[in-house]
Design a protein around this motif. Sequence first.
Motif, PDB file in Angstrom:
ATOM      1  N   HIS A 335      35.673  46.053  66.478  1.00 28.80           N
ATOM      2  CA  HIS A 335      34.749  44.957  66.183  1.00 28.80           C
ATOM      3  C   HIS A 335      35.202  44.208  64.939  1.00 28.80           C
ATOM      4  CE1 HIS A 335      31.257  42.591  65.340  1.00 28.80           C
ATOM      5  NE2 HIS A 335      30.976  43.272  64.240  1.00 28.80           N
ATOM      6  N   ARG A 336      35.253  42.867  65.051  1.00 25.92           N
ATOM      7  CA  ARG A 336      35.593  42.017  63.922  1.00 25.92           C
ATOM      8  C   ARG A 336      34.503  40.965  63.754  1.00 25.92           C
ATOM      9  NH1 ARG A 336      40.334  43.162  66.590  1.00 25.92           N
ATOM     10  NH2 ARG A 336      42.155  43.737  65.329  1.00 25.92           N
ATOM     11  N   PRO A 337      34.066  40.719  62.519  1.00 23.29           N
ATOM     12  CA  PRO A 337      33.070  39.662  62.299  1.00 23.29           C
ATOM     13  C   PRO A 337      33.697  38.281  62.450  1.00 23.29           C
ATOM     14  CG  PRO A 337      33.813  40.539  60.206  1.00 23.29           C
ATOM     15  CD  PRO A 337      34.459  41.393  61.269  1.00 23.29           C
ATOM     16  N   LEU A 338      32.863  37.282  62.725  1.00 23.64           N
ATOM     17  CA  LEU A 338      33.362  35.921  62.824  1.00 23.64           C
ATOM     18  C   LEU A 338      33.671  35.377  61.430  1.00 23.64           C
ATOM     19  CD1 LEU A 338      31.778  36.173  65.647  1.00 23.64           C
ATOM     20  CD2 LEU A 338      31.823  33.685  65.569  1.00 23.64           C
ATOM     21  N   SER A 339      34.724  34.600  61.328  1.00 21.54           N
ATOM     22  CA  SER A 339      35.077  33.976  60.057  1.00 21.54           C
ATOM     23  C   SER A 339      34.061  32.885  59.718  1.00 21.54           C
ATOM     24  CB  SER A 339      36.473  33.366  60.126  1.00 21.54           C
ATOM     25  OG  SER A 339      36.499  32.284  61.048  1.00 21.54           O
ATOM     26  N   THR A 340      34.052  32.486  58.441  1.00 20.33           N
ATOM     27  CA  THR A 340      33.156  31.402  58.011  1.00 20.33           C
ATOM     28  C   THR A 340      33.450  30.121  58.775  1.00 20.33           C
ATOM     29  OG1 THR A 340      32.983  32.354  55.800  1.00 20.33           O
ATOM     30  CG2 THR A 340      32.407  30.027  56.036  1.00 20.33           C
ATOM     31  N   GLU A 363      32.771  36.496  73.850  1.00 24.58           N
ATOM     32  CA  GLU A 363      33.524  37.487  74.627  1.00 24.58           C
ATOM     33  C   GLU A 363      34.980  37.061  74.775  1.00 24.58           C
ATOM     34  OE1 GLU A 363      33.153  38.978  79.151  1.00 24.58           O
ATOM     35  OE2 GLU A 363      31.484  39.568  77.855  1.00 24.58           O
ATOM     36  N   ARG A 364      35.194  35.769  75.014  1.00 30.85           N
ATOM     37  CA  ARG A 364      36.560  35.257  75.126  1.00 30.85           C
ATOM     38  C   ARG A 364      37.307  35.423  73.794  1.00 30.85           C
ATOM     39  NH1 ARG A 364      36.777  29.099  76.169  1.00 30.85           N
ATOM     40  NH2 ARG A 364      34.988  29.725  77.413  1.00 30.85           N
ATOM     41  N   ALA A 365      36.607  35.152  72.686  1.00 32.82           N
ATOM     42  CA  ALA A 365      37.240  35.292  71.373  1.00 32.82           C
ATOM     43  C   ALA A 365      37.625  36.739  71.091  1.00 32.82           C
ATOM     44  CB  ALA A 365      36.298  34.781  70.287  1.00 32.82           C
ATOM     45  N   VAL A 366      36.769  37.686  71.490  1.00 35.17           N
ATOM     46  CA  VAL A 366      37.061  39.106  71.279  1.00 35.17           C
ATOM     47  C   VAL A 366      38.301  39.514  72.083  1.00 35.17           C
ATOM     48  CG1 VAL A 366      36.201  41.448  71.702  1.00 35.17           C
ATOM     49  CG2 VAL A 366      34.690  39.731  70.699  1.00 35.17           C
ATOM     50  N   LEU A 367      38.402  39.021  73.305  1.00 33.42           N
ATOM     51  CA  LEU A 367      39.543  39.373  74.151  1.00 33.42           C
ATOM     52  C   LEU A 367      40.851  38.766  73.644  1.00 33.42           C
ATOM     53  CD1 LEU A 367      38.032  39.109  77.735  1.00 33.42           C
ATOM     54  CD2 LEU A 367      39.046  41.144  76.707  1.00 33.42           C
ATOM     55  N   LEU A 368      40.780  37.562  73.062  1.00 30.64           N
ATOM     56  CA  LEU A 368      41.988  36.847  72.667  1.00 30.64           C
ATOM     57  C   LEU A 368      42.272  36.923  71.165  1.00 30.64           C
ATOM     58  CD1 LEU A 368      41.509  33.612  74.839  1.00 30.64           C
ATOM     59  CD2 LEU A 368      42.826  35.677  75.394  1.00 30.64           C
TER      60      LEU A 368
END
Length: 435
Positions: A335-340, A363-368
Amino acid sequence: MAPIQILIVDDELSIRRVLKAHLNRSGYTVVCSENGQLAIDTLKSTHIDLVITDINMPVMDGRALLEHVQSHYPDIPVVMITAHGTVDLAVEAMRAGAYTFINKPFDKADLLVQVRSALADRIPRQLKFHGSKGQFSIIGQTESMRSVFSLIERVADSMATVLIEGESGTGKELVARALHEYSIRSEGPFIQVNCGAIPENLFESELFGHEKGAFTGAIQSKPGRFELAHNGTLFLDEIGELPKDLQVKLLRALQDGQYDRVGGSVTRHAHVRLVAATNRVLADEVAEGRFREDLYYRLNVIPIHLPPLRQRMADIPLLSNHFAEQAAKKFGLTHRPLSTQSQTLLSQHDWPGNIRELENIIERAVLLVDPNTDTLELNNLVGFKQSIPDQIDPPPDKQVNLKDFIRQETARIESSHIRNALEQCDGNVTHTARL
Protein backbone atom coordinates in the motif's frame (compact mmCIF):
# COMPACT_ATOMS: atom_id res chain seq x y z
CA MET A 1 -24.85 15.70 12.94
CA ALA A 2 -22.68 18.72 13.53
CA PRO A 3 -20.77 20.17 10.57
CA ILE A 4 -16.99 19.91 10.40
CA GLN A 5 -15.47 22.81 12.34
CA ILE A 6 -11.94 24.16 11.85
CA LEU A 7 -10.15 26.41 14.33
CA ILE A 8 -7.79 28.98 12.80
CA VAL A 9 -5.23 30.49 15.17
CA ASP A 10 -3.17 33.46 13.94
CA ASP A 11 -2.36 36.89 15.33
CA GLU A 12 -2.78 38.50 11.88
CA LEU A 13 -6.39 39.48 11.20
CA SER A 14 -5.88 39.40 7.42
CA ILE A 15 -4.65 35.78 7.52
CA ARG A 16 -7.62 34.73 9.63
CA ARG A 17 -10.04 36.42 7.24
CA VAL A 18 -8.50 34.93 4.09
CA LEU A 19 -8.38 31.39 5.51
CA LYS A 20 -11.89 31.61 6.91
CA ALA A 21 -13.38 32.87 3.64
CA HIS A 22 -11.68 30.17 1.58
CA LEU A 23 -12.63 27.32 3.92
CA ASN A 24 -16.21 28.61 4.24
CA ARG A 25 -16.53 28.49 0.45
CA SER A 26 -15.37 24.86 0.59
CA GLY A 27 -18.18 23.94 2.98
CA TYR A 28 -16.41 24.06 6.35
CA THR A 29 -17.47 25.94 9.48
CA VAL A 30 -14.61 28.08 10.77
CA VAL A 31 -13.92 29.72 14.14
CA CYS A 32 -10.90 31.94 14.81
CA SER A 33 -8.59 32.84 17.69
CA GLU A 34 -5.72 35.33 17.70
CA ASN A 35 -3.37 33.39 19.98
CA GLY A 36 -2.85 29.99 21.57
CA GLN A 37 -4.40 30.86 24.93
CA LEU A 38 -7.66 32.02 23.34
CA ALA A 39 -7.59 28.88 21.18
CA ILE A 40 -7.49 26.73 24.32
CA ASP A 41 -10.62 28.50 25.58
CA THR A 42 -12.32 27.82 22.24
CA LEU A 43 -11.37 24.13 22.37
CA LYS A 44 -13.00 23.87 25.80
CA SER A 45 -16.30 25.35 24.65
CA THR A 46 -16.57 24.28 21.00
CA HIS A 47 -16.33 21.00 19.11
CA ILE A 48 -13.29 21.28 16.80
CA ASP A 49 -12.23 18.79 14.11
CA LEU A 50 -8.99 20.45 12.94
CA VAL A 51 -6.63 23.18 14.17
CA ILE A 52 -4.67 25.39 11.75
CA THR A 53 -2.21 27.52 13.70
CA ASP A 54 0.61 29.99 13.11
CA ILE A 55 3.90 29.25 14.85
CA ASN A 56 5.01 32.68 16.10
CA MET A 57 2.29 34.40 18.14
CA PRO A 58 2.15 36.47 21.33
CA VAL A 59 0.86 35.10 24.67
CA MET A 60 1.13 31.46 23.54
CA ASP A 61 2.81 30.34 20.33
CA GLY A 62 1.86 27.48 17.99
CA ARG A 63 4.31 25.00 19.45
CA ALA A 64 2.86 25.37 22.96
CA LEU A 65 -0.65 25.07 21.50
CA LEU A 66 0.37 21.90 19.65
CA GLU A 67 1.61 20.37 22.91
CA HIS A 68 -1.67 21.26 24.63
CA VAL A 69 -3.80 19.79 21.83
CA GLN A 70 -1.79 16.56 21.84
CA SER A 71 -2.18 16.23 25.59
CA HIS A 72 -5.88 17.08 25.83
CA TYR A 73 -7.31 16.40 22.35
CA PRO A 74 -5.15 13.69 20.75
CA ASP A 75 -7.72 13.00 18.00
CA ILE A 76 -7.55 16.56 16.63
CA PRO A 77 -4.88 17.04 13.92
CA VAL A 78 -2.84 20.26 13.92
CA VAL A 79 -1.65 21.96 10.72
CA MET A 80 1.08 24.59 11.14
CA ILE A 81 1.25 27.86 9.18
CA THR A 82 4.78 28.86 8.24
CA ALA A 83 6.19 32.11 6.95
CA HIS A 84 9.64 32.72 5.48
CA GLY A 85 12.31 31.63 7.95
CA THR A 86 10.07 29.33 10.02
CA VAL A 87 10.15 26.19 7.87
CA ASP A 88 12.72 24.58 10.17
CA LEU A 89 10.42 25.26 13.11
CA ALA A 90 7.55 23.68 11.22
CA VAL A 91 9.59 20.56 10.52
CA GLU A 92 10.39 20.35 14.22
CA ALA A 93 6.69 20.73 14.97
CA MET A 94 5.89 17.81 12.64
CA ARG A 95 8.42 15.70 14.51
CA ALA A 96 6.61 16.74 17.67
CA GLY A 97 3.28 15.56 16.27
CA ALA A 98 1.90 18.22 13.90
CA TYR A 99 0.13 16.74 10.86
CA THR A 100 1.80 18.98 8.26
CA PHE A 101 2.63 22.61 7.53
CA ILE A 102 1.41 25.16 4.98
CA ASN A 103 3.63 27.87 3.56
CA LYS A 104 2.72 31.54 3.24
CA PRO A 105 1.52 32.75 0.77
CA PHE A 106 -1.13 30.04 0.52
CA ASP A 107 -1.87 28.02 -2.57
CA LYS A 108 -5.64 27.49 -2.29
CA ALA A 109 -5.66 24.07 -3.97
CA ASP A 110 -2.80 22.80 -1.79
CA LEU A 111 -4.47 24.19 1.33
CA LEU A 112 -7.65 22.22 0.62
CA VAL A 113 -5.70 19.04 -0.13
CA GLN A 114 -3.86 19.30 3.21
CA VAL A 115 -7.05 20.08 5.13
CA ARG A 116 -8.95 17.19 3.56
CA SER A 117 -6.08 14.78 4.13
CA ALA A 118 -5.77 15.78 7.79
CA LEU A 119 -9.50 15.36 8.34
CA ALA A 120 -9.53 12.03 6.51
CA ASP A 121 -6.78 10.64 8.74
CA ARG A 122 -8.69 11.37 11.94
CA ILE A 123 -12.23 10.66 10.75
CA PRO A 124 -14.11 8.89 13.57
CA ARG A 125 -15.18 5.30 13.17
CA GLN A 126 -18.88 6.13 13.35
CA LEU A 127 -18.58 7.86 9.97
CA LYS A 128 -17.81 4.54 8.31
CA PHE A 129 -20.53 1.93 7.85
CA HIS A 130 -19.07 -1.55 7.50
CA GLY A 131 -20.90 -4.71 6.50
CA SER A 132 -20.86 -7.41 9.18
CA LYS A 133 -19.27 -9.80 6.68
CA GLY A 134 -16.75 -7.23 5.47
CA GLN A 135 -18.41 -7.02 2.06
CA PHE A 136 -18.87 -3.27 1.91
CA SER A 137 -18.04 0.08 3.50
CA ILE A 138 -19.78 3.43 3.19
CA ILE A 139 -17.31 6.20 3.88
CA GLY A 140 -17.83 9.94 4.27
CA GLN A 141 -17.06 12.92 6.44
CA THR A 142 -19.09 15.68 4.77
CA GLU A 143 -22.28 16.97 6.34
CA SER A 144 -24.40 15.48 3.54
CA MET A 145 -23.00 11.99 4.21
CA ARG A 146 -23.34 12.39 7.98
CA SER A 147 -27.03 13.09 7.34
CA VAL A 148 -27.27 9.89 5.28
CA PHE A 149 -25.60 7.86 8.07
CA SER A 150 -27.93 9.36 10.65
CA LEU A 151 -30.97 8.54 8.53
CA ILE A 152 -29.81 4.93 8.04
CA GLU A 153 -29.52 4.47 11.79
CA ARG A 154 -32.93 6.01 12.43
CA VAL A 155 -34.97 4.07 9.83
CA ALA A 156 -33.10 0.75 9.51
CA ASP A 157 -35.47 -1.13 11.83
CA SER A 158 -38.59 0.38 10.33
CA MET A 159 -40.71 -1.49 7.79
CA ALA A 160 -41.23 1.77 5.90
CA THR A 161 -40.28 1.69 2.22
CA VAL A 162 -37.12 3.61 1.36
CA LEU A 163 -36.41 5.34 -1.96
CA ILE A 164 -32.72 6.06 -2.62
CA GLU A 165 -32.11 8.64 -5.33
CA GLY A 166 -28.77 9.66 -6.79
CA GLU A 167 -26.62 9.62 -9.90
CA SER A 168 -25.02 6.42 -11.17
CA GLY A 169 -21.98 5.44 -9.16
CA THR A 170 -22.91 7.23 -5.93
CA GLY A 171 -23.29 4.06 -3.80
CA LYS A 172 -27.03 3.42 -3.70
CA GLU A 173 -26.58 -0.36 -3.39
CA LEU A 174 -24.29 0.13 -0.37
CA VAL A 175 -26.93 2.21 1.39
CA ALA A 176 -29.52 -0.49 0.69
CA ARG A 177 -27.21 -3.13 2.17
CA ALA A 178 -26.58 -0.94 5.23
CA LEU A 179 -30.33 -0.55 5.78
CA HIS A 180 -30.60 -4.35 5.74
CA GLU A 181 -27.58 -5.20 7.88
CA TYR A 182 -28.40 -2.62 10.57
CA SER A 183 -31.99 -3.83 10.88
CA ILE A 184 -33.73 -6.61 12.78
CA ARG A 185 -33.98 -8.42 9.40
CA SER A 186 -30.20 -8.74 9.06
CA GLU A 187 -30.36 -12.52 9.53
CA GLY A 188 -32.87 -12.77 6.71
CA PRO A 189 -32.15 -12.65 2.97
CA PHE A 190 -31.06 -9.57 1.03
CA ILE A 191 -32.43 -10.03 -2.49
CA GLN A 192 -31.39 -7.61 -5.22
CA VAL A 193 -33.16 -7.04 -8.55
CA ASN A 194 -31.75 -4.79 -11.26
CA CYS A 195 -34.91 -3.60 -12.98
CA GLY A 196 -32.94 -2.35 -15.98
CA ALA A 197 -31.28 -5.69 -16.70
CA ILE A 198 -34.32 -7.99 -16.95
CA PRO A 199 -36.24 -8.32 -20.26
CA GLU A 200 -39.74 -6.91 -19.94
CA ASN A 201 -41.44 -10.21 -20.90
CA LEU A 202 -39.64 -12.02 -18.07
CA PHE A 203 -39.96 -9.37 -15.41
CA GLU A 204 -43.19 -10.55 -13.78
CA SER A 205 -41.83 -14.10 -13.53
CA GLU A 206 -38.56 -12.86 -12.02
CA LEU A 207 -40.33 -10.71 -9.46
CA PHE A 208 -43.25 -12.95 -8.46
CA GLY A 209 -42.26 -16.40 -9.76
CA HIS A 210 -44.17 -18.80 -12.02
CA GLU A 211 -45.87 -22.18 -11.95
CA LYS A 212 -44.93 -25.16 -14.11
CA GLY A 213 -46.33 -24.80 -17.62
CA ALA A 214 -47.16 -21.08 -17.21
CA PHE A 215 -45.33 -20.33 -20.46
CA THR A 216 -43.04 -22.01 -22.98
CA GLY A 217 -39.93 -23.17 -21.18
CA ALA A 218 -41.49 -23.17 -17.70
CA ILE A 219 -40.68 -26.82 -17.06
CA GLN A 220 -40.97 -26.45 -13.31
CA SER A 221 -42.31 -24.04 -10.72
CA LYS A 222 -39.98 -21.29 -9.61
CA PRO A 223 -40.25 -18.80 -6.72
CA GLY A 224 -39.78 -15.12 -7.55
CA ARG A 225 -37.52 -12.57 -5.90
CA PHE A 226 -40.41 -11.24 -3.80
CA GLU A 227 -40.96 -14.70 -2.33
CA LEU A 228 -37.23 -15.30 -1.81
CA ALA A 229 -36.99 -12.06 0.20
CA HIS A 230 -39.54 -13.25 2.80
CA ASN A 231 -38.53 -11.96 6.27
CA GLY A 232 -35.73 -9.98 4.68
CA THR A 233 -35.11 -7.06 2.33
CA LEU A 234 -35.96 -6.76 -1.36
CA PHE A 235 -33.81 -4.18 -3.15
CA LEU A 236 -35.21 -2.99 -6.48
CA ASP A 237 -32.38 -1.13 -8.21
CA GLU A 238 -33.22 1.25 -11.07
CA ILE A 239 -36.91 1.14 -10.15
CA GLY A 240 -37.58 3.77 -12.83
CA GLU A 241 -37.09 1.03 -15.45
CA LEU A 242 -40.03 -1.02 -14.10
CA PRO A 243 -42.65 -1.62 -16.86
CA LYS A 244 -45.83 0.29 -16.19
CA ASP A 245 -48.11 -2.78 -16.15
CA LEU A 246 -45.95 -4.31 -13.43
CA GLN A 247 -46.07 -1.12 -11.38
CA VAL A 248 -49.70 -1.92 -10.55
CA LYS A 249 -48.83 -5.43 -9.33
CA LEU A 250 -45.89 -4.16 -7.29
CA LEU A 251 -48.16 -1.58 -5.65
CA ARG A 252 -50.56 -4.34 -4.58
CA ALA A 253 -47.70 -6.44 -3.17
CA LEU A 254 -46.40 -3.46 -1.20
CA GLN A 255 -49.80 -2.59 0.22
CA ASP A 256 -50.80 -6.00 1.58
CA GLY A 257 -47.83 -8.30 0.96
CA GLN A 258 -49.88 -10.43 -1.47
CA TYR A 259 -48.87 -11.57 -4.94
CA ASP A 260 -49.61 -14.28 -7.52
CA ARG A 261 -47.13 -16.39 -9.40
CA VAL A 262 -47.44 -16.28 -13.18
CA GLY A 263 -49.87 -19.05 -14.14
CA GLY A 264 -50.83 -19.61 -10.52
CA SER A 265 -54.27 -19.59 -8.90
CA VAL A 266 -53.21 -19.33 -5.24
CA THR A 267 -52.57 -15.90 -3.73
CA ARG A 268 -49.36 -15.93 -1.73
CA HIS A 269 -48.02 -13.69 1.02
CA ALA A 270 -44.52 -12.50 1.87
CA HIS A 271 -43.28 -10.29 4.71
CA VAL A 272 -40.77 -8.07 2.90
CA ARG A 273 -39.12 -4.69 3.52
CA LEU A 274 -38.70 -2.93 0.19
CA VAL A 275 -35.83 -0.59 -0.66
CA ALA A 276 -35.84 0.99 -4.13
CA ALA A 277 -33.20 3.04 -5.91
CA THR A 278 -33.06 5.13 -9.06
CA ASN A 279 -30.71 7.47 -10.89
CA ARG A 280 -33.73 9.25 -12.34
CA VAL A 281 -35.83 11.92 -10.65
CA LEU A 282 -39.02 9.92 -10.15
CA ALA A 283 -41.10 13.04 -9.53
CA ASP A 284 -40.23 14.12 -13.08
CA GLU A 285 -41.05 10.64 -14.39
CA VAL A 286 -44.48 10.92 -12.74
CA ALA A 287 -45.03 14.35 -14.30
CA GLU A 288 -44.16 12.91 -17.72
CA GLY A 289 -46.59 10.01 -17.26
CA ARG A 290 -43.89 7.31 -17.27
CA PHE A 291 -44.29 6.31 -13.63
CA ARG A 292 -47.43 5.80 -11.57
CA GLU A 293 -48.05 8.55 -9.05
CA ASP A 294 -49.59 6.21 -6.45
CA LEU A 295 -46.58 3.87 -6.60
CA TYR A 296 -44.18 6.82 -6.35
CA TYR A 297 -45.80 7.99 -3.11
CA ARG A 298 -45.84 4.42 -1.80
CA LEU A 299 -42.09 4.11 -2.47
CA ASN A 300 -41.11 7.58 -1.29
CA VAL A 301 -42.03 7.09 2.37
CA ILE A 302 -38.41 7.54 3.47
CA PRO A 303 -36.39 9.39 0.80
CA ILE A 304 -32.60 9.23 0.92
CA HIS A 305 -30.66 11.39 -1.52
CA LEU A 306 -27.03 10.51 -2.24
CA PRO A 307 -25.02 13.54 -3.39
CA PRO A 308 -22.70 13.25 -6.40
CA LEU A 309 -18.99 13.13 -5.63
CA ARG A 310 -18.44 16.64 -7.00
CA GLN A 311 -20.61 17.91 -4.13
CA ARG A 312 -18.63 16.03 -1.46
CA MET A 313 -15.05 16.69 -2.53
CA ALA A 314 -13.88 16.70 1.10
CA ASP A 315 -14.49 12.93 1.11
CA ILE A 316 -12.04 12.25 -1.72
CA PRO A 317 -8.86 11.81 0.43
CA LEU A 318 -10.66 9.34 2.70
CA LEU A 319 -12.22 7.44 -0.20
CA SER A 320 -9.04 7.35 -2.30
CA ASN A 321 -6.97 6.07 0.61
CA HIS A 322 -9.58 3.38 1.31
CA PHE A 323 -9.64 2.27 -2.33
CA ALA A 324 -5.83 2.25 -2.47
CA GLU A 325 -5.65 0.00 0.60
CA GLN A 326 -8.34 -2.31 -0.79
CA ALA A 327 -6.66 -2.55 -4.21
CA ALA A 328 -3.24 -3.23 -2.70
CA LYS A 329 -4.73 -6.03 -0.62
CA LYS A 330 -6.64 -7.40 -3.61
CA PHE A 331 -3.56 -7.60 -5.84
CA GLY A 332 -1.05 -8.52 -3.12
CA LEU A 333 0.86 -5.24 -3.47
CA THR A 334 2.37 -2.78 -1.00
CA HIS A 335 0.00 0.00 0.00
CA ARG A 336 1.25 3.46 -0.98
CA PRO A 337 -0.46 6.76 -0.13
CA LEU A 338 -1.34 9.21 -2.88
CA SER A 339 1.11 12.05 -3.44
CA THR A 340 0.07 15.66 -2.81
CA GLN A 341 0.11 16.28 -6.57
CA SER A 342 -2.22 13.33 -7.11
CA GLN A 343 -4.60 14.58 -4.42
CA THR A 344 -4.63 17.94 -6.19
CA LEU A 345 -5.52 16.24 -9.49
CA LEU A 346 -8.36 14.38 -7.78
CA SER A 347 -9.71 17.64 -6.33
CA GLN A 348 -9.73 19.26 -9.79
CA HIS A 349 -11.71 16.52 -11.55
CA ASP A 350 -15.50 16.87 -11.91
CA TRP A 351 -16.20 13.11 -11.46
CA PRO A 352 -19.01 12.36 -13.94
CA GLY A 353 -18.78 8.69 -12.93
CA ASN A 354 -18.82 9.51 -9.20
CA ILE A 355 -17.37 7.06 -6.66
CA ARG A 356 -17.26 4.19 -9.15
CA GLU A 357 -14.99 6.26 -11.38
CA LEU A 358 -12.72 7.19 -8.45
CA GLU A 359 -12.42 3.54 -7.41
CA ASN A 360 -11.47 2.49 -10.95
CA ILE A 361 -8.83 5.21 -11.25
CA ILE A 362 -7.25 4.37 -7.89
CA GLU A 363 -7.21 0.65 -8.73
CA ARG A 364 -5.52 1.41 -12.04
CA ALA A 365 -2.94 3.58 -10.25
CA VAL A 366 -2.18 0.79 -7.76
CA LEU A 367 -1.65 -1.70 -10.58
CA LEU A 368 0.57 0.63 -12.63
CA VAL A 369 2.56 2.21 -9.78
CA ASP A 370 6.31 2.60 -10.22
CA PRO A 371 7.80 0.06 -7.76
CA ASN A 372 10.64 2.52 -7.03
CA THR A 373 8.33 5.21 -5.62
CA ASP A 374 6.78 5.56 -2.19
CA THR A 375 3.57 7.23 -3.37
CA LEU A 376 0.83 6.75 -5.95
CA GLU A 377 1.04 9.12 -8.92
CA LEU A 378 -1.94 9.86 -11.15
CA ASN A 379 -0.47 12.47 -13.51
CA ASN A 380 0.70 9.83 -16.01
CA LEU A 381 -2.47 7.71 -16.01
CA VAL A 382 -3.93 7.37 -19.49
CA GLY A 383 -7.58 8.42 -19.59
CA PHE A 384 -7.53 10.39 -16.36
CA LYS A 385 -5.35 13.40 -17.05
CA GLN A 386 -7.12 13.84 -20.38
CA SER A 387 -10.46 14.04 -18.61
CA ILE A 388 -9.29 17.15 -16.74
CA PRO A 389 -9.38 20.04 -19.21
CA ASP A 390 -6.02 21.77 -19.43
CA GLN A 391 -5.83 25.52 -19.25
CA ILE A 392 -7.15 26.86 -22.56
CA ASP A 393 -4.66 29.09 -24.32
CA PRO A 394 -5.90 31.96 -26.50
CA PRO A 395 -6.08 31.24 -30.24
CA PRO A 396 -2.65 31.76 -31.85
CA ASP A 397 -4.22 32.85 -35.09
CA LYS A 398 -5.53 36.37 -34.74
CA GLN A 399 -7.91 35.68 -37.64
CA VAL A 400 -9.85 33.12 -35.53
CA ASN A 401 -12.65 34.96 -33.75
CA LEU A 402 -13.50 34.23 -30.14
CA LYS A 403 -16.89 32.67 -30.95
CA ASP A 404 -15.36 30.05 -33.28
CA PHE A 405 -12.58 29.35 -30.80
CA ILE A 406 -15.06 28.73 -27.97
CA ARG A 407 -17.08 26.42 -30.23
CA GLN A 408 -13.95 24.39 -31.10
CA GLU A 409 -12.80 24.10 -27.50
CA THR A 410 -16.29 23.14 -26.32
CA ALA A 411 -16.41 20.34 -28.90
CA ARG A 412 -12.96 19.13 -27.77
CA ILE A 413 -13.93 19.03 -24.08
CA GLU A 414 -17.29 17.35 -24.83
CA SER A 415 -15.52 14.72 -26.92
CA SER A 416 -13.12 14.02 -24.05
CA HIS A 417 -15.99 13.58 -21.58
CA ILE A 418 -17.91 11.30 -23.97
CA ARG A 419 -14.86 9.06 -24.42
CA ASN A 420 -14.43 8.96 -20.65
CA ALA A 421 -18.10 8.02 -20.14
CA LEU A 422 -17.90 5.28 -22.79
CA GLU A 423 -14.92 3.80 -20.96
CA GLN A 424 -16.85 3.78 -17.67
CA CYS A 425 -19.82 2.03 -19.32
CA ASP A 426 -17.66 -0.55 -21.14
CA GLY A 427 -18.72 0.84 -24.52
CA ASN A 428 -22.48 0.55 -23.87
CA VAL A 429 -23.91 3.51 -25.80
CA THR A 430 -27.32 3.45 -24.08
CA HIS A 431 -25.82 3.54 -20.58
CA THR A 432 -23.35 6.21 -21.70
CA ALA A 433 -26.15 8.42 -23.00
CA ARG A 434 -28.05 8.03 -19.73
CA LEU A 435 -24.93 8.91 -17.72
